[in-house]
Design an enzyme around this catalytic site. Structure first.
Site, PDB file in Angstrom:
ATOM      1  N   HIS A 153       0.821  -1.217   0.000  1.00 21.19           N
ATOM      2  CA  HIS A 153       0.000   0.000   0.000  1.00 21.19           C
ATOM      3  C   HIS A 153       0.853   1.264   0.000  1.00 21.19           C
ATOM      4  CE1 HIS A 153      -3.554  -2.419   1.910  1.00 21.19           C
ATOM      5  NE2 HIS A 153      -3.240  -2.813   0.683  1.00 21.19           N
ATOM      6  N   HIS A 209      -9.363  -1.940  -5.249  1.00 20.41           N
ATOM      7  CA  HIS A 209      -8.271  -2.248  -4.334  1.00 20.41           C
ATOM      8  C   HIS A 209      -7.277  -3.202  -4.970  1.00 20.41           C
ATOM      9  CE1 HIS A 209      -6.162  -2.500  -0.542  1.00 20.41           C
ATOM     10  NE2 HIS A 209      -6.003  -3.792  -0.810  1.00 20.41           N
ATOM     11  N   ASP A 236      -3.273  -2.768  -5.332  1.00 17.63           N
ATOM     12  CA  ASP A 236      -2.262  -3.776  -5.030  1.00 17.63           C
ATOM     13  C   ASP A 236      -1.327  -3.996  -6.217  1.00 17.63           C
ATOM     14  OD1 ASP A 236      -3.033  -4.252  -2.418  1.00 17.63           O
ATOM     15  OD2 ASP A 236      -4.216  -6.027  -2.891  1.00 17.63           O
ATOM     16  N   HIS A 251      -1.034 -11.010  -4.993  1.00 16.92           N
ATOM     17  CA  HIS A 251       0.376 -10.664  -4.834  1.00 16.92           C
ATOM     18  C   HIS A 251       1.292 -11.706  -5.468  1.00 16.92           C
ATOM     19  CE1 HIS A 251      -0.942  -7.488  -2.257  1.00 16.92           C
ATOM     20  NE2 HIS A 251      -1.439  -8.321  -1.362  1.00 16.92           N
TER      21      HIS A 251
END
Length: 320
Positions: free
Chosen positions: A81, A239, A243, A266
């Site tokens: 973030h 969001h 990421d 991720h």
């Protein structure tokens, strides 16, 4: 507008929060860094004083967050973030000092880090900005999850598709043309999210001890549990774009290209980035040509309006 020179922060600024997994208080300080430094994490506290540069090779785990470390082990968790905020707001070089094992989760978004960058201020440096330009498609897959880089002539574009077995999330798609303005307006405030059943499992396993409705959007079977509801109707997809921006900031330079993610996270983002960087025919480094050299100066000569019109080939970055 885009600057042809590198940028850093004007001064130090500190934010305080809790680690989403440990639940412990942690302080994070953003500060200036030298030309070509990129993003340098400094881990302090608990008798530790070590640095790690934000690079693909520094990623040591991606299961619950992006975790950076070195040969001695993990150093900083949940780096994505704050990295997204720095890259999204056009900061090229910065130090990130953290006095604990996790970047504070704050409200679950990049918004508080954007506010901190605003307080610190952004200044130009005496060196041209460099970019990694995508030259050909590069695709990776983990099962039915796909990450793909494509050439793109107008800056950086992030496209995300998600699908969750929850009627309130379901299938969502979001695409962002990244500029500081679009990042601030469209994705910076999008919060991390999860299903209540997943959160309970994490608690039982000793994770997410700092997670709460103050820093996560939580979905039950038929309702959003946060009293204030969603910040965007498609907050989950936004969001995921946030990421992506944070995970790909590990390239070390801003990207010129299109990144597409289908049901990713991720782990997929990191695999796609490491695969791209390993293929030296798939990218090149280009350098912003100073506006002063390209046209007569009027006002602030460093500000250039187009992304690719003032770039020249440079050289490959250190990606070790």
């Amino acid at each position: 507008m885009k600057f042809s020179r590198q940028t850093t922060l004007r001064t130090l600024v500190t934010v305080t929060g809790v680690g989403v997994h440990s639940g412990s208080k942690v302080n994070l300080t953003l500060g200036p860094a030298e030309v070509d430094a990129g993003y340098v994490f400094v881990r302090t506290g608990d008798g530790i004083d070590r640095e790690v540069r934000a690079r693909p090779g520094a990623v040591v785990a991606t299961e619950l967050a992006t975790v950076l470390g070195d040969g001695e082990g993990p150093l900083i968790s949940t780096a994505e973030h704050v990295l997204a905020a720095l890259r999204g707001m056009g900061v090229d070089n910065a130090t990130i000092t953290v006095d604990g094992p996790e970047v504070p989760i704050m409200d679950g978004s990049a918004g508080p880090f954007v506010a901190a960058i605003d307080r610190a201020g952004v200044v130009q440096q005496a060196a041209p900005r460099r970019f990694i330009e995508i030259l050909k498609p590069v695709q990776v897959a983990i099962g039915d999850r796909v990450g793909e880089f494509l050439p793109y002539a107008n800056g950086f574009r992030a496209e995300v598709e998600i699908s969750f077995d929850n009627p309130l999330i379901g299938r969502q798609r979001y695409c962002l043309e990244l500029t500081p303005e679009s990042f601030r307006r469209d994705v910076a405030r999008a919060r991390t999210f999860g299903r209540m059943s997943d959160v309970q499992q994490l608690w039982q396993a000793g994770y997410a001890l700092g997670a709460s409705l103050d820093n996560s959007v939580v979905f039950d079977a038929d309702r959003v549990m946060n009293p204030e509801g969603l910040r965007y109707s498609d907050e989950c997809a936004r969001h995921k774009v946030l990421d992506v921006i944070g995970d790909l900031a590990l390239a070390g330079l801003p990207l010129l290209g299109h990144y597409r993610s289908v049901r990713g996270g991720h782990k997929l983002n990191n695999l796609a980035l490491t695969t791209l960087m390993a293929d030296r025919s798939a990218w090149r480094v280009v350098e912003a040509e100073p506006a002063l050299k390209r046209r007569p100066a009027r006002g602030h000569a460093e500000v250039v309006g187009g992304m690719l019109g003032g770039l020249v080939p440079a050289y490959a970055p250190d990606v070790s």
